[in-house]
Design an enzyme around this catalytic site. Structure first.
Site, PDB file in Angstrom:
ATOM      1  N   GLY A  81       0.819  -1.212   0.000  1.00 31.19           N
ATOM      2  CA  GLY A  81       0.000   0.000   0.000  1.00 31.19           C
ATOM      3  C   GLY A  81       0.849   1.256   0.000  1.00 31.19           C
ATOM      4  O   GLY A  81       1.954   1.290  -0.536  1.00 31.19           O
ATOM      5  N   SER A  82       0.339   2.273   0.675  1.00 32.40           N
ATOM      6  CA  SER A  82       0.951   3.604   0.590  1.00 32.40           C
ATOM      7  C   SER A  82       2.390   3.657   1.086  1.00 32.40           C
ATOM      8  O   SER A  82       3.095   4.614   0.805  1.00 32.40           O
ATOM      9  CB  SER A  82       0.122   4.598   1.387  1.00 32.40           C
ATOM     10  OG  SER A  82      -1.218   4.500   1.001  1.00 32.40           O
ATOM     11  N   THR A  83       2.823   2.658   1.837  1.00 34.74           N
ATOM     12  CA  THR A  83       4.220   2.645   2.279  1.00 34.74           C
ATOM     13  C   THR A  83       5.145   2.730   1.070  1.00 34.74           C
ATOM     14  O   THR A  83       6.218   3.321   1.128  1.00 34.74           O
ATOM     15  CB  THR A  83       4.505   1.363   3.085  1.00 34.74           C
ATOM     16  OG1 THR A  83       3.472   1.213   4.057  1.00 34.74           O
ATOM     17  CG2 THR A  83       5.831   1.416   3.774  1.00 34.74           C
TER      18      THR A  83
END
Lengths: 598, 129
Positions: free
Chosen positions: A310-312
Site C-alpha cells: 500500500g501507501s508505504t
C-alpha cells in the site's frame, strides 16, 4: 594329488635313466625328506627352503590378523554395536541461544531416555507388560512389535522424568537401559517463536535460527562425533532484545483482540546496523511444543508472507523521483479530476483534494495521482531498476531459512508502474519493505536485515549506497511532516520526534480488490532527524471499532499500536526524550524552502 | 660377600616391586577419583543448566508483566514523567520552619537546660545532686 599320480607315472623312466648310470640312486622316500633336511641344515647356501617356511609362517599369521580385523569391522560385537547405535540416535548438543543482552532464549538440559536391546531381552511379553505399567502412555502393541525385532537397539521412550527413570530401573529387566540425552528448552515460551524456530526430539533444527545453526556445520560436527556437550559450543547471540520483543508482542496481541484482525505482525529494526531488535508474527506457537507450528496460519508473516504494502510504497516512489532528479522537494503535481485512466482501468484518488500538490503534500495526503505521475516521470525501466536496487524484486534471504519471493507482475507495463507507485500490484515480504525504508532514512545505505548481533562497522562493510544522502534527508523530512501533521499523528509520541507512513491496501479476494477487507501497515522512524530505529506494525483484516468511528484504515490500528510500542520501547532502547524539537533537523529542506518549513 | 650382594639385590628387587605396585594402585585410585569428580562436575553443570533455564522461565517477561499487573501499583513510564534537570527549581533560602513556629508561639527564647541550671545553683561536692 594329481601331482603324486604324475610323479608315480613318470617314476619308472627316471629310475631307468638313473640305473643306467653308475650313480647311487636315492630311494623315493629319502627324496621326500630331503627338503626337510635342508630346512634344518645350518649351512648358508641351502637355507632357501627355511626362508620360504618363515615367509609362509608370517604370511599365515598376518592373514589371520586381517581376517579377524575384517570380522570385527563387518560383524561388530554387541557392546560396540550398542555404543554406535546410541551415538547416532541420541540427540546432539546444541549451542545456547542468547538475546543481545545475554538473556537465555534456548538452552539444552540433560534428560534420560530408555532404550532396549531386543536381542538380549529374554521374555518379551513380560518386559512389555512391566514397561507399560511404569510408562502408561506407551502403546503396548507397538512396544511389543518393537521388542520382537532382531535389532540391537530400539527406543522405548525419549526424555522421561527422573522418577520414571527410578521406576524403570527398579524393574530390573535385562536388556533395558538408559542413555543421557540433551533436551532443548525454550524458557520464554511463545515470545520469540518465529525467530527461534524449534528443534525436534533428536535436537535437529527444523525452523528459524535453530535450522540456521545446523546449516552452519553443527550437524557435520555431530556426524563426526564432536560436540557432544553444549559447553563445547559457543552460544549464538541474536540481535533480538527480549524485553522489546515481549512488549511488541504484548501490544500486537492486545491489538489483534481489539481490532478483531485475523493476523498481526510487527518488527523493530536498527536502521544503522540492520539488526532486527524484535520480530513478531501472530498467531504464533510454543517452540517447546511445536505441534501447531507448521499450520498454515502460523507462518512468519514478516519473512514468508508477501503483501501489497500500500501507501508505504509511495515513500519508495518519491525517493526514486527525487534521487533520479526528475523531481525536487518543491515540484508540484496536479490532481485535478481526482482520477487517472489507463486503458480500461481507472485509478482514483482516495483522499481527493483536487488541487495541485507539492511533493511533501503528495506524501501527506497519500495522493495516488501524485505518486503515479512521479513514477511515470522516471519511466517503466527506471522504476524497475530502482526497485531491483532496493531489493524489492528478488527473494530476500536472512539467517532465517524461511523466505518468500515477491510476486512481480509478469509483463510490466505502464499500468503496472502506475499501480506499484502507490503500492498495489507488487507483493513483497514485509521485511523487504523494512530494509528499503531503512535505506531511505539512514542516509541512503541499503543494509540487509540480520538476526545476529553486529556492530555498525560490520554492517557498513556490505551496505550498498542506493540513494543520495540529500534524498534521504528529504525522506526523513516528509516522514516527520507526516508524523506531525499527517496520517502518522497517532504514533507521534512526544519527545521522540517520530515520523511515519500509513499504508492501507485492499486485500485481493478471488482476483478482485475487496472494499471492506484491508491489509494495514504502519512504518515509523524515531528520531526523525537522525533515525535509530524503524518500527513496523501490520494487521490483516482489522475491523473498525467505536472510537475509530468505524474506520479500519492503518492509522486507527497499526498506527495506534506503533505509538504504544514506541512509547514503551524507547526508554528500553536507550532513546532519551527531547523537550524541544532539534534546532535544525533538516537544514537542506529549510534552505530549499520546502513546503511545511515556513 | 657374594651372598650379601645377593641379599641386597633380592631386597632391592622386592622393595622396588612393592614400590611399583603401590604406585600403580595409587594411580588407579587417583584415576577413579578423577573419574568420579568429573562425573560430579558434569552433574553439577547439568544442574546449573537446568536451574538457569528455570530462572529464565520464571523471569520471562510475559510472567513478570502478569505478576506486576497483579501485585504492583507501577505504571508504564510516560514521557510526561521525565523532566530536565534545568526544569527543576533551585532550592530556596533555608527556612527554619520549626524555629519560626516556636517564635510565633512566643517560645523563641533559649530553653533552660540542666547545664544552665548547674552553673547557677549550688550542688553537693562531687557533682551529684
Amino acid at each position: 594329488m594329481t601331482q603324486e599320480v604324475d610323479q608315480q607315472a613318470t617314476a619308472p623312466e627316471i629310475d631307468a635313466a638313473t640305473i643306467a648310470k653308475p650313480v647311487v640312486a636315492k630311494p623315493r622316500w629319502r627324496f621326500r625328506t630331503e627338503w626337510l633336511r635342508d630346512v634344518f641344515r645350518m649351512s648358508g647356501e641351502k637355507s632357501e627352503p627355511r626362508v620360504g617356511l618363515v615367509i609362509l609362517g608370517f604370511s599365515g599369521l598376518f592373514l589371520a590378523i586381517i581376517v579377524r580385523l575384517v570380522m570385527l569391522g563387518a560383524f561388530p560385537s554387541d557392546q560396540i554395536g550398542l555404543r554406535r547405535a546410541t551415538s547416532t540416535a541420541i540427540s546432539a548438543a546444541r549451542p545456547d541461544i542468547l538475546d543481545r543482552n545475554g538473556v537465555q532464549l534456548a538452552t539444552d538440559i540433560r534428560t534420560v531416555s530408555v532404550f532396549a536391546e531386543p536381542r538380549n531381552i529374554l521374555d518379551k511379553d513380560e518386559a512389555t507388560e512391566l514397561l507399560t505399567a511404569v510408562l502408561p502412555d506407551l502403546n503396548a502393541k507397538e512396544l511389543r512389535d518393537k521388542l520382537s525385532t532382531k535389532k540391537g537397539f530400539v527406543w522405548v521412550k525419549r526424555e522421561i522424568t527422573p522418577r520414571q527413570q527410578a521406576e524403570v530401573h527398579r524393574l530390573g529387566i535385562p536388556g533395558v537401559g538408559f542413555v543421557p540425552e540433551n533436551k532443548r528448552v525454550y524458557p520464554n515460551g511463545n515470545v520469540a517463536a518465529h525467530v527461534l524456530g524449534f528443534a525436534n526430539v533428536d535436537n535437529v533444527g527444523i525452523a528459524g535460527i535453530e535450522k540456521y545453526i545446523d546449516s552452519q556445520g553443527l550437524q557435520d560436527l555431530n556426524g563426526a562425533g564432536f560436540a557432544m556437550q553444549a559447553s563445547d559450543l559457543r552460544p549464538v547471540q541474536l540481535s533480538i532484545d527480549m524485553r522489546v520483543q515481549h512488549l511488541l508482542r504484548d501490544e500486537l496481541v492486545k491489538g489483534l483482540e481489539k481490532y478483531r484482525a485475523i493476523a498481526a505482525a510487527g518488527a523493530i529494526m536498527d536502521v544503522n546496523t540492520g539488526e532486527m531488535i524484535a520480530l513478531v508474527s501472530l498467531p504464533d506457537f510454543d517452540p517447546g511444543n511445536p505441534v501447531d507450528a507448521l499450520e498454515k496460519d502460523r507462518i512468519n508473516r514478516m519473512n514468508v508472507g508477501v503483501y501489497e504494502m500500500g501507501s508505504t510504497f509511495k515513500a519508495l516512489t518519491i525517493a526514486m523521483a527525487l534521487d533520479a532528479g526528475k523531481a525536487n522537494i518543491n515540484s508540484s503535481y496536479s490532481t485535478a479530476g481526482g482520477m487517472m485512466r489507463f486503458g480500461r482501468q481507472v485509478i482514483k484518488e482516495y483522499h481527493g483534494t483536487g488541487r495541485t500538490l507539492t511533493v511533501p503534500e503528495v506524501f501527506l495526503h497519500s495522493s495516488n495521482m501524485g505518486s503515479i505521475k512521479m513514477a511515470l516521470s522516471v519511466g517503466v525501466e527506471g522504476h524497475k531498476t530502482f526497485l531491483r536496487k532496493m531489493m524489492q524484486l528478488d527473494r530476500m534471504t536472512t539467517e532465517l531459512p524461511e523466505s518468500a519471493a515477491p510476486i512481480v507482475p509478469g509483463r510490466w507495463g505502464e499500468i503496472n508502474t502506475a499501480t506499484i507507485a502507490f503500492g498495489h500490484g507488487l507483493a513483497v515480504a514485509p521485511i523487504q519493505a523494512l530494509a528499503a525504508v531503512g535505506a531511505l532514512v539512514n542516509g541512503g545505505y541499503l543494509i540487509k536485515p540480520t538476526f545476529l548481533k553486529r556492530s555498525e562497522e560490520e554492517a557498513r562493510k556490505d551496505a550498498i549506497r542506493v540513494i543520495k544522502p540529500e534524498t534521504s534527508e528529504a525522506m526523513r523530512y516528509i516522514m516527520r511532516l507526516n508524523g506531525e501533521k499527517g496520517s502518522a499523528r497517532k504514533a507521534d509520541v512526544a519527545g521522540y520526534f517520530v515520523g511515519g507512513k500509513t499504508g492501507t491496501a485492499e486485500k485481493v479476494i478471488n482476483g478482485r480488490y475487496a472494499k471492506n477487507k484491508n491489509f494495514t501497515t504502519f512504518t515509523a522512524i524515531a528520531p526523525s532527524d537522525k533515525p535509530r530505529y524503524l518500527f513496523l506494525a501490520i494487521y490483516d483484516e482489522p475491523k473498525g471499532y467505536a472510537e475509530s468511528g468505524g474506520y479500519s484504515t492503518a492509522a486507527w490500528n497499526a498506527g495506534v499500536t506503533t505509538g504504544k510500542v514506541i512509547e514503551r520501547a524507547a526508554p528500553i532502547l536507550g532513546m532519551a526524550p527531547r523537550f524541544e524539537p532539534p534546532p535544525a533537523p533538516f537544514p537542506l529542506m529549510a534552505r530549499l524552502g520546502a513546503w511545511g518549513t515556513r | 660377600m657374594i651372598k650379601l650382594l645377593h641379599i641386597i639385590a633380592i631386597g632391592a628387587l622386592v622393595s622396588s616391586a612393592v614400590y611399583a605396585y603401590s604406585i600403580k594402585y595409587e594411580t588407579t585410585l587417583q584415576a577413579e577419583q578423577l573419574q568420579k569428580l568429573k562425573a560430579k562436575a558434569q552433574r553439577e553443570r547439568d544442574a546449573i543448566a537446568v536451574l538457569k533455564a528455570e530462572w529464565q522461565f520464571l523471569n520471562r517477561p510475559e510472567r513478570l508483566q502478569a505478576l506486576a499487573d497483579k501485585h504492583l501499583d507501577l505504571q508504564p513510564l510516560t514521557t510526561a514523567q521525565i523532566v530536565r534537570l534545568s526544569d527543576i527549581p533551585n532550592r530556596g533560602p533555608k527556612v527554619d520552619s520549626i524555629g519560626r513556629k516556636l517564635e510565633d508561639l512566643g517560645l523563641g527564647l533559649p530553653t533552660e537546660t540542666p547545664r544552665d541550671r548547674k552553673s547557677n545553683t549550688a550542688t553537693t561536692p562531687g557533682g551529684r545532686p
